[in-house]
Design a protein around this motif. Structure first.
Motif, PDB file in Angstrom:
ATOM      1  N   MET A   1       0.834  -1.158   0.000  1.00  0.00           N
ATOM      2  CA  MET A   1       0.000   0.000   0.000  1.00  0.00           C
ATOM      3  C   MET A   1       0.898   1.247   0.000  1.00  0.00           C
ATOM      4  O   MET A   1       1.699   1.438   0.890  1.00  0.00           O
ATOM      5  CB  MET A   1      -0.900  -0.026   1.230  1.00  0.00           C
ATOM      6  CG  MET A   1      -1.833   1.143   1.293  1.00  0.00           C
ATOM      7  SD  MET A   1      -2.746   1.131   2.837  1.00  0.00           S
ATOM      8  CE  MET A   1      -4.318   0.596   2.284  1.00  0.00           C
ATOM      9  N   ALA A   2       0.797   2.054  -1.006  1.00  0.00           N
ATOM     10  CA  ALA A   2       1.623   3.247  -1.161  1.00  0.00           C
ATOM     11  C   ALA A   2       0.948   4.444  -0.504  1.00  0.00           C
ATOM     12  O   ALA A   2      -0.268   4.577  -0.541  1.00  0.00           O
ATOM     13  CB  ALA A   2       1.863   3.534  -2.635  1.00  0.00           C
ATOM     14  N   THR A   3       1.762   5.273   0.105  1.00  0.00           N
ATOM     15  CA  THR A   3       1.258   6.504   0.707  1.00  0.00           C
ATOM     16  C   THR A   3       1.557   7.655  -0.240  1.00  0.00           C
ATOM     17  O   THR A   3       2.653   7.753  -0.775  1.00  0.00           O
ATOM     18  CB  THR A   3       1.961   6.771   2.053  1.00  0.00           C
ATOM     19  OG1 THR A   3       1.765   5.640   2.891  1.00  0.00           O
ATOM     20  CG2 THR A   3       1.428   8.006   2.723  1.00  0.00           C
ATOM     21  N   ARG A   4       0.600   8.513  -0.442  1.00  0.00           N
ATOM     22  CA  ARG A   4       0.786   9.646  -1.339  1.00  0.00           C
ATOM     23  C   ARG A   4       0.707  10.936  -0.529  1.00  0.00           C
ATOM     24  O   ARG A   4      -0.073  11.034   0.409  1.00  0.00           O
ATOM     25  CB  ARG A   4      -0.302   9.664  -2.412  1.00  0.00           C
ATOM     26  CG  ARG A   4      -0.194   8.469  -3.353  1.00  0.00           C
ATOM     27  CD  ARG A   4      -1.184   8.557  -4.462  1.00  0.00           C
ATOM     28  NE  ARG A   4      -0.780   9.654  -5.338  1.00  0.00           N
ATOM     29  CZ  ARG A   4      -1.597  10.287  -6.157  1.00  0.00           C
ATOM     30  NH1 ARG A   4      -2.873   9.957  -6.220  1.00  0.00           N
ATOM     31  NH2 ARG A   4      -1.172  11.246  -6.925  1.00  0.00           N
ATOM     32  N   ALA A   5       1.493  11.884  -0.942  1.00  0.00           N
ATOM     33  CA  ALA A   5       1.443  13.210  -0.338  1.00  0.00           C
ATOM     34  C   ALA A   5       1.263  14.216  -1.460  1.00  0.00           C
ATOM     35  O   ALA A   5       1.808  14.041  -2.559  1.00  0.00           O
ATOM     36  CB  ALA A   5       2.728  13.491   0.419  1.00  0.00           C
ATOM     37  N   GLU A   6       0.501  15.213  -1.200  1.00  0.00           N
ATOM     38  CA  GLU A   6       0.271  16.239  -2.205  1.00  0.00           C
ATOM     39  C   GLU A   6       0.804  17.562  -1.667  1.00  0.00           C
ATOM     40  O   GLU A   6       0.508  17.953  -0.528  1.00  0.00           O
ATOM     41  CB  GLU A   6      -1.217  16.363  -2.510  1.00  0.00           C
ATOM     42  CG  GLU A   6      -1.515  17.335  -3.620  1.00  0.00           C
ATOM     43  CD  GLU A   6      -2.995  17.388  -3.954  1.00  0.00           C
ATOM     44  OE1 GLU A   6      -3.431  18.423  -4.460  1.00  0.00           O
ATOM     45  OE2 GLU A   6      -3.715  16.398  -3.703  1.00  0.00           O
TER      46      GLU A   6
END
Length: 91
Positions: A1-6
């Motif tokens: 499961m990849a974590t994304r940041a914006e």
């Protein structure tokens, strides 16, 4: 499961970044010109001024081993010797 940041940047981010880069380049070029304008050897008063110290402190540094040359009848300190000696004096 990849974590994304914006990351949201302001609309004028490119303009601000360009301005900061230009200022940094102008400052760096200014320092280069200043280095090129410095004399190879300083008279004692010039050396004290360049190091932002008093003449008494310069005399102390000379007693501590800062090399001095005599050119004609004038005592001189090589810029590179002063800079190297000052490196050892940084806090």
């Amino acid at each position: 499961m990849a974590t994304r940041a914006e990351i949201i940047l302001p609309d004028d981010f490119d303009t601000i970044l360009d301005h900061k880069i230009r200022l940094a380049v102008v400052e760096a070029v200014g320092r280069m010109k200043t280095e090129a304008d410095k004399p190879e050897r300083y008279k004692l008063g010039e050396a004290a001024q360049a190091a932002n110290i008093s003449r008494n402190t310069l005399s102390k540094w000379i007693r501590e081993g800062l090399p001095v040359s005599i050119v004609g009848s004038t005592k001189r300190i090589k810029r590179v010797d002063l800079e190297k000696f000052m490196e050892g004096k940084t806090i």
